[in-house]
Design an enzyme around this catalytic site. Sequence first.
Site, PDB file in Angstrom:
ATOM      1  CD  GLU A 148      -1.279  -9.042  10.204  1.00  0.00           C
ATOM      2  OE1 GLU A 148      -1.364  -9.154  11.438  1.00  0.00           O
ATOM      3  OE2 GLU A 148      -1.962  -8.260   9.528  1.00  0.00           O
ATOM      4  CB  THR A 177       7.302  -8.213   4.322  1.00  0.00           C
ATOM      5  OG1 THR A 177       6.565  -8.564   5.493  1.00  0.00           O
ATOM      6  CG2 THR A 177       7.648  -9.473   3.553  1.00  0.00           C
TER       7      THR A 177
END
Length: 389
Positions: free
Chosen positions: A363, A129
């Site tokens: 997630e 990320t």
Amino acid sequence: MDFSLSDEQREIRDWVRTFVRKEVMPLEPEVLRRERAGQRGFTAEESRALQLKAKEAGFWGVLTPQEYGGMGMDAVTAALIEAELGRSFVPFYLGGKADNILFHANEEQRERYLIPTIAGDRKSCFAITEPGAGSDARNIRTSARKEGAEWVINGEKTFITGGNEADFVMVFAVTDKEKGADGGVTCFLADRDMGWKSEPIDTMGEWGPASLIFDNVRVPEENILGEVGQGFRLAMQWIGQGRYLLPARAIGATERLVEMAIEQSKTRVTFGQPIAERQAIQWMIADSAVEIEALRWLVLHAAWQVDQGVDSRQAQSMAKLYGGVKANEIVDRVLQIHGGMGYTRELPVERWYRELRLLRIYEGTDEIQRRTIARNLLKGHAKVGGYLG
């Protein structure tokens, strides 16, 4: 159609439930006190001590293959264990595990990274990320260019779980801009002493993620995990394989919360009656109980598909989506039932309120799960009714 658990699964579930009740829950008042004082609620040392205590009873590496000293459990049993651990907000996890993609390490990397991580001697984090690449993971910009026998990494990762504590990171970087995520992203094993830095990110919960900064960090060629250009495939394997375990933990949390709500409704008296006599309260409890059962079967069905070796992505996305949405609705009802006290930091309801909010984001956000579910249906990869339709 058999919905019963095996004797072994019942024994495992009951042992974990007892362990949580006797060893973890008694820590909750002190964890809350520390957090109110601005301190870390549960230390790494305390977590390690509990993990070793569980290890003495044989609970080590639930999903870790037996050849690495783990239990090698099936996915359904792992989900049952996770649900029991979720009955406390203390951030405790059984030890003896490693990120699933670390098992792609070669023999030399296994000795340096995989085995020490399973043993608890090393700590890892998974970093894909970025500030501009969250749900759209294909848009990562962190780069790695080759110089001789080394790769030089530059970029920033954000919201990395365990990033402040890790001594090495599985970092994903673009090694071929033309190919991008389609064969141009590589995963590197980068030790902290290679030069990357971490900075804590303050959040509304107690999650404690980090930003990772890579400024000309040099990583040797032998630290590539898997193959050059195949990192994005590994990343998606890490993200998707255990998604059912997130809503599994929410099962335990919501069960405990509703138990607290039932107790509160029986003891709290207004206008001469326990609030349990009020239809509004009864409906909150009834709706919550139904939703917990629905979540339980969504999670267990997804785990069952994992065990059967079939494509479980649709089922896992459904469980993740439903779990995140319903867990937040349930904790909101429970807080309402507790009234003003529920809003204080004296009780764990407020703590859970903040913690469970994260389930709708990390997630795979709710929106990404809906996109996945709808896309699979529209393209014919899945059908309404699933295996029983």
